[in-house]
Design a protein around this motif. Structure first.
Motif, mmCIF file in Angstrom:
data_model
loop_
_atom_site.group_PDB
_atom_site.id
_atom_site.type_symbol
_atom_site.label_atom_id
_atom_site.label_comp_id
_atom_site.label_asym_id
_atom_site.label_seq_id
_atom_site.Cartn_x
_atom_site.Cartn_y
_atom_site.Cartn_z
ATOM 1 N N LEU A 46 0.850 -1.189 0.000
ATOM 2 C CA LEU A 46 0.000 0.000 0.000
ATOM 3 C C LEU A 46 0.883 1.235 0.000
ATOM 4 N N PRO A 65 -3.325 -7.442 8.525
ATOM 5 C CA PRO A 65 -4.071 -7.539 7.265
ATOM 6 C C PRO A 65 -4.879 -6.293 6.980
ATOM 7 N N PHE A 66 -5.218 -5.530 8.025
ATOM 8 C CA PHE A 66 -6.018 -4.328 7.827
ATOM 9 C C PHE A 66 -5.178 -3.065 8.018
ATOM 10 N N ARG A 126 -4.520 5.402 9.341
ATOM 11 C CA ARG A 126 -5.131 5.073 8.064
ATOM 12 C C ARG A 126 -5.475 3.591 7.953
ATOM 13 N N CYS A 174 -7.699 0.147 8.074
ATOM 14 C CA CYS A 174 -8.974 -0.097 7.386
ATOM 15 C C CYS A 174 -10.181 0.183 8.290
ATOM 16 N N PRO A 175 -11.039 1.119 7.910
ATOM 17 C CA PRO A 175 -12.218 1.381 8.736
ATOM 18 C C PRO A 175 -13.268 0.278 8.602
HETATM 19 C C1 HEM Z 1 -11.008 -8.832 4.342
HETATM 20 C C2 HEM Z 1 -11.422 -7.599 4.059
HETATM 21 C C3 HEM Z 1 -10.556 -6.356 4.065
HETATM 22 C C4 HEM Z 1 -9.196 -6.230 4.115
HETATM 23 C C5 HEM Z 1 -8.133 -7.334 4.206
HETATM 24 C C6 HEM Z 1 -8.898 -4.809 4.102
HETATM 25 C C7 HEM Z 1 -7.627 -4.278 4.153
HETATM 26 C C8 HEM Z 1 -7.353 -2.928 4.099
HETATM 27 C C9 HEM Z 1 -6.040 -2.367 4.196
HETATM 28 C C10 HEM Z 1 -4.739 -3.155 4.397
HETATM 29 C C11 HEM Z 1 -6.161 -1.030 4.102
HETATM 30 C C12 HEM Z 1 -5.014 0.017 4.132
HETATM 31 C C13 HEM Z 1 -4.681 0.373 5.563
HETATM 32 C C14 HEM Z 1 -3.457 1.262 5.645
HETATM 33 O O1 HEM Z 1 -3.211 2.061 4.733
HETATM 34 O O2 HEM Z 1 -2.718 1.141 6.649
HETATM 35 C C15 HEM Z 1 -7.555 -0.733 3.939
HETATM 36 C C16 HEM Z 1 -8.057 0.539 3.802
HETATM 37 C C17 HEM Z 1 -9.393 0.817 3.676
HETATM 38 N N1 HEM Z 1 -10.435 -0.068 3.750
HETATM 39 FE FE1 HEM Z 1 -10.276 -2.067 3.936
HETATM 40 N N2 HEM Z 1 -10.079 -4.106 4.040
HETATM 41 C C18 HEM Z 1 -11.117 -5.003 4.025
HETATM 42 C C19 HEM Z 1 -12.472 -4.714 4.011
HETATM 43 C C20 HEM Z 1 -13.003 -3.441 3.957
HETATM 44 C C21 HEM Z 1 -14.421 -3.135 4.049
HETATM 45 C C22 HEM Z 1 -15.529 -4.205 4.224
HETATM 46 C C23 HEM Z 1 -14.520 -1.779 3.945
HETATM 47 C C24 HEM Z 1 -15.741 -0.914 3.960
HETATM 48 C C25 HEM Z 1 -16.957 -1.331 4.279
HETATM 49 C C26 HEM Z 1 -13.176 -1.238 3.794
HETATM 50 C C27 HEM Z 1 -12.884 0.095 3.646
HETATM 51 C C28 HEM Z 1 -11.614 0.620 3.601
HETATM 52 C C29 HEM Z 1 -11.309 2.037 3.421
HETATM 53 C C30 HEM Z 1 -12.321 3.176 3.209
HETATM 54 C C31 HEM Z 1 -9.923 2.164 3.473
HETATM 55 C C32 HEM Z 1 -9.082 3.447 3.324
HETATM 56 C C33 HEM Z 1 -8.804 4.027 4.711
HETATM 57 C C34 HEM Z 1 -7.934 5.287 4.638
HETATM 58 O O3 HEM Z 1 -7.163 5.429 3.678
HETATM 59 O O4 HEM Z 1 -7.999 6.111 5.565
HETATM 60 N N3 HEM Z 1 -12.284 -2.277 3.834
HETATM 61 N N4 HEM Z 1 -8.257 -1.891 3.944
#
Ligand code: HEM
Length: 177
Positions: free
Chosen positions: A52, A110-111, A116, A118-119
């Motif tokens: 990322l 993983p999140f 920042r 994952c919300p």
């Molecule tokens: C297994 C499912 C998921 C995984 C593995 C995942 C993983 C991630 C990761 C690694 C990031 C980047 C975090 C960082 O920059 O440190 C991220 C960002 C984000 N995720 Fe997820 N995610 C998942 C599901 C979801 C779901 C269900 C939603 C919304 C309903 C979501 C919304 C977002 C958003 C809006 C961001 C950007 C946050 C920001 O830049 O401030 N994600 N996710």
């Protein structure tokens, strides 16, 4: 996700451990006596988003090194989750690794982490638990003749599981006829 401890299968179908309600309630515990260790592991080793690239808005530092504003940083979640200094045998599916008191769960990213991260983490975890629980409760998962793919995943923008064949055999739950 069908890999069981030490490469076998996870199959709870027909065992009754996940109850028989149409919807699996979240507080329900998996049979390993801890809250769904499969879920952390389903993302361990092969994070969906391995790389990322956030960009710094102001001058900062990382591990003592100065980082200028406007620098694009590429944290490697894949490498972090396979760091042998933290994880023993990171390449092996071992959900029980999350059960021991000293488990390095906080090193599992993983999140992402920090401001920042994952919300959607709570929603994603809840969905994974409910859907995976239902599938494991209702079906016995039988691999096709080619067997199961490895745990490395196919590289790309997201890390995907290579295609494989699996038969989902409906199970008879205890008490149902
Ligand atoms: C297994 C499912 C998921 C995984 C593995 C995942 C993983 C991630 C990761 C690694 C990031 C980047 C975090 C960082 O920059 O440190 C991220 C960002 C984000 N995720 Fe997820 N995610 C998942 C599901 C979801 C779901 C269900 C939603 C919304 C309903 C979501 C919304 C977002 C958003 C809006 C961001 C950007 C946050 C920001 O830049 O401030 N994600 N996710």
């Amino acid at each position: 996700m069908v890999w069981g401890p030490r490469g076998g299968f996870v199959s709870l179908g027909g065992s009754g451990v996940l109850g028989s309600h149409p919807v699996i309630p979240l507080p329900l515990r998996a049979p390993w006596d801890a809250p769904h260790p499969l879920i952390p592991h389903s993302r361990h080793g092969t994070p969906v988003l391995p790389l990322l690239p956030p960009c710094t808005l102001s001058p900062s530092s990382l591990g003592g090194l100065p980082v200028a504003a406007g620098t694009v940083l590429v944290p490697n979640l894949l490498a972090a989750q396979q760091d042998p200094d933290i994880w023993q045998h990171p390449e092996v599916f071992l959900p029980e690794r999350f059960l021991s008191p000293g488990a390095p769960s906080r090193s599992l990213l993983p999140f992402g982490c920090g401001a920042r991260s994952c919300p959607g983490e709570g929603l994603a975890r809840a969905e994974l638990f409910v859907f995976l629980g239902l599938i494991l409760r209702e079906f016995r998962l039988v691999p096709g003749p080619e067997g199961l793919p490895g745990l490395k995943g196919s590289p790309g923008t997201v890390l995907r599981c290579p295609p494989f064949r699996l038969r989902m055999v409906p199970c008879q739950l205890p008490g149902s006829s």
